[in-house]
Motif scaffolding. Sequence first.
Motif, PDB file in Angstrom:
ATOM      1  N   UNK A   1       0.909  -1.552  -0.404  1.00 45.38           N
ATOM      2  CA  UNK A   1       0.191  -0.252   0.061  1.00 45.38           C
ATOM      3  C   UNK A   1       0.777   1.402   0.053  1.00 45.38           C
ATOM      4  N   UNK A   2       0.113   2.265  -1.034  1.00 41.47           N
ATOM      5  CA  UNK A   2       1.378   3.620  -0.585  1.00 41.47           C
ATOM      6  C   UNK A   2      -0.190   4.665  -0.327  1.00 41.47           C
ATOM      7  N   UNK A   3       0.567   5.169   0.822  1.00 46.13           N
ATOM      8  CA  UNK A   3      -0.852   6.001   1.277  1.00 46.13           C
ATOM      9  C   UNK A   3       0.447   7.862   1.753  1.00 46.13           C
TER      10      UNK A   3
ATOM     11  N   UNK B   1       3.810  -1.244   4.020  1.00 46.88           N
ATOM     12  CA  UNK B   1       3.464   0.330   3.282  1.00 46.88           C
ATOM     13  C   UNK B   1       4.873   1.114   4.067  1.00 46.88           C
ATOM     14  N   UNK B   2       3.864   1.999   2.111  1.00 44.51           N
ATOM     15  CA  UNK B   2       4.825   3.214   2.399  1.00 44.51           C
ATOM     16  C   UNK B   2       3.971   4.076   2.249  1.00 44.51           C
ATOM     17  N   UNK B   3       4.339   5.007   3.460  1.00 43.54           N
ATOM     18  CA  UNK B   3       4.003   6.489   3.301  1.00 43.54           C
ATOM     19  C   UNK B   3       5.126   7.375   2.449  1.00 43.54           C
ATOM     20  N   UNK B   4       3.885   8.356   2.056  1.00 44.82           N
ATOM     21  CA  UNK B   4       4.046   9.327   1.063  1.00 44.82           C
ATOM     22  C   UNK B   4       4.276  10.573   2.093  1.00 44.82           C
TER      23      UNK B   4
ATOM     24  N   UNK C   1       7.210   2.077   6.069  1.00 42.07           N
ATOM     25  CA  UNK C   1       8.340   2.832   5.028  1.00 42.07           C
ATOM     26  C   UNK C   1       8.182   4.466   4.806  1.00 42.07           C
ATOM     27  N   UNK C   2       9.104   5.175   5.071  1.00 41.04           N
ATOM     28  CA  UNK C   2       8.781   6.629   4.943  1.00 41.04           C
ATOM     29  C   UNK C   2       9.188   7.351   3.117  1.00 41.04           C
ATOM     30  N   UNK C   3       8.794   7.827   2.406  1.00 38.11           N
ATOM     31  CA  UNK C   3       9.279   8.067   1.672  1.00 38.11           C
ATOM     32  C   UNK C   3       8.778   9.453   1.061  1.00 38.11           C
ATOM     33  N   UNK C   4       9.889  10.235   0.825  1.00 38.09           N
ATOM     34  CA  UNK C   4       9.640  12.225   0.560  1.00 38.09           C
ATOM     35  C   UNK C   4       9.016  11.739  -0.605  1.00 38.09           C
ATOM     36  N   UNK C   5       8.080  12.938  -0.352  1.00 42.81           N
ATOM     37  CA  UNK C   5       6.766  13.322  -1.499  1.00 42.81           C
ATOM     38  C   UNK C   5       6.020  14.918  -1.084  1.00 42.81           C
ATOM     39  N   UNK C   6       6.725  15.701  -2.181  1.00 39.26           N
ATOM     40  CA  UNK C   6       5.224  16.444  -2.680  1.00 39.26           C
ATOM     41  C   UNK C   6       4.193  16.630  -3.873  1.00 39.26           C
ATOM     42  N   UNK C   7       3.200  16.294  -3.386  1.00 36.49           N
ATOM     43  CA  UNK C   7       2.110  15.798  -4.150  1.00 36.49           C
ATOM     44  C   UNK C   7       2.014  17.100  -5.366  1.00 36.49           C
ATOM     45  N   UNK C   8       2.841  17.964  -5.094  1.00 36.58           N
ATOM     46  CA  UNK C   8       2.333  19.012  -5.652  1.00 36.58           C
ATOM     47  C   UNK C   8       3.430  19.112  -7.222  1.00 36.58           C
ATOM     48  N   UNK C   9       3.996  18.556  -6.793  1.00 33.58           N
ATOM     49  CA  UNK C   9       5.745  18.089  -7.903  1.00 33.58           C
ATOM     50  C   UNK C   9       5.871  17.286  -8.116  1.00 33.58           C
ATOM     51  N   UNK C  10       5.370  16.887 -10.073  1.00 30.27           N
ATOM     52  CA  UNK C  10       4.798  15.471 -10.510  1.00 30.27           C
ATOM     53  C   UNK C  10       6.244  14.823 -10.337  1.00 30.27           C
ATOM     54  N   UNK C  11       7.585  15.463 -10.153  1.00 31.11           N
ATOM     55  CA  UNK C  11       8.694  14.635 -10.352  1.00 31.11           C
ATOM     56  C   UNK C  11       9.374  14.097  -9.348  1.00 31.11           C
ATOM     57  N   UNK C  12       8.660  14.841  -7.804  1.00 30.02           N
ATOM     58  CA  UNK C  12       9.293  13.782  -6.635  1.00 30.02           C
ATOM     59  C   UNK C  12       7.692  12.674  -6.552  1.00 30.02           C
TER      60      UNK C  12
ATOM     61  N   UNK D   1       6.887  10.955  -9.089  1.00 28.61           N
ATOM     62  CA  UNK D   1       6.824   9.614  -9.521  1.00 28.61           C
ATOM     63  C   UNK D   1       8.278   9.255  -9.469  1.00 28.61           C
ATOM     64  N   UNK D   2       9.197   9.691  -8.858  1.00 24.49           N
ATOM     65  CA  UNK D   2      10.729   9.385  -8.029  1.00 24.49           C
ATOM     66  C   UNK D   2       9.458   8.274  -6.810  1.00 24.49           C
ATOM     67  N   UNK D   3       8.806   8.696  -5.945  1.00 21.52           N
ATOM     68  CA  UNK D   3       7.767   8.492  -4.684  1.00 21.52           C
ATOM     69  C   UNK D   3       7.964   6.883  -5.399  1.00 21.52           C
ATOM     70  N   UNK D   4       6.881   7.021  -5.840  1.00 15.85           N
ATOM     71  CA  UNK D   4       5.558   5.647  -6.760  1.00 15.85           C
ATOM     72  C   UNK D   4       7.273   4.810  -7.169  1.00 15.85           C
ATOM     73  N   UNK D   5       8.076   5.092  -8.446  1.00 15.98           N
ATOM     74  CA  UNK D   5       8.634   4.319  -8.931  1.00 15.98           C
ATOM     75  C   UNK D   5       9.985   3.751  -7.462  1.00 15.98           C
ATOM     76  N   UNK D   6      10.074   4.255  -6.478  1.00 13.63           N
ATOM     77  CA  UNK D   6      10.833   4.055  -5.661  1.00 13.63           C
ATOM     78  C   UNK D   6      10.483   3.036  -5.188  1.00 13.63           C
ATOM     79  N   UNK D   7       9.046   3.384  -4.418  1.00 15.54           N
ATOM     80  CA  UNK D   7       8.660   1.709  -3.539  1.00 15.54           C
ATOM     81  C   UNK D   7       7.907   0.425  -4.425  1.00 15.54           C
ATOM     82  N   UNK D   8       7.722   0.796  -5.739  1.00 16.90           N
ATOM     83  CA  UNK D   8       7.834   0.012  -6.974  1.00 16.90           C
ATOM     84  C   UNK D   8       9.265  -1.502  -7.233  1.00 16.90           C
ATOM     85  N   UNK D   9      10.457  -0.315  -6.651  1.00 13.34           N
ATOM     86  CA  UNK D   9      11.579  -1.275  -7.004  1.00 13.34           C
ATOM     87  C   UNK D   9      12.101  -1.671  -5.756  1.00 13.34           C
TER      88      UNK D   9
END
Length: 251
Positions: A10-12, A34-37, A48-59, A61-69
């Motif tokens: 799960x990604x939250x 569970x990955x917490x963005x 698992x914490x992953x830094x993400x700014x939902x207002x920034x598309x680059x972060x 994409x990077x966060x979601x790809x990191x969870x999958x990886x």
Amino acid sequence: MSTEFDGLVAVITGGASGIGLATAQTLSARGAKVACLDLNPEVPEPLVGVRCDVADDATVVAAVDAVFAEFGRIDILVNNAGIGAQGDVGANPDEEWARVLDINVVGMARVSRAALPYLRRSPAAAIVNTCSIAAWAGLPQRALYSASKGAVYGLTLAMAADHVREGIRVNCVAPGTVDTPWVGRLLDAAPDPAAERAALSARQPTGRLVSADEVANAIAYLAGPASGATVGTVLAVDGGMHGLRLRPQPS
């Protein structure tokens, strides 16, 4: 201990506090990884914490790809990140309207867009959006916030229609006033915090604020394999505020 989410990832978003953290802990306790963005992704293990700014598309994409990886799959997305706004329709300038809508609505679209390729591979794919009582009940001094959550309501139904035949279920929860740190800060800023808390509690028929855990359990239901026939649903978790019209208690 329930194991209904065993093997699922799960990604939250907004997963490091409030409803997001409660949901992360609930899903983890039931077997999910569970990955917490979050902008400040400090969360207790095994989350698992992953830094993400939902207002920034680059972060995003990077966060979601990191969870999958990290986990090799994504099965559940909880679009929970959001911000508040106060005032009537004339209270906020264009810049604030753009900022709130960008985070509360477009942010959900960004994260969903990034996650869709992975969700399409899942045998138990689900998206749950965090909406609000403000989407379908007129609340005073919440024009901008209500507009954003009304958009989330419509977005949820459109997403459900678009993706149901791909095997991705989309639903949302509509909480009432939830006892979270964010609401606590609003109360602290009021001229009389105790009176404001009493007023917010009284407008919910149960006579109390909703707990973050109660919302988390509703999200878990919508996200879980047991709710396979639940699609395009807006689930109120509001102490009866939307649906009930109680008569005043006799004095």
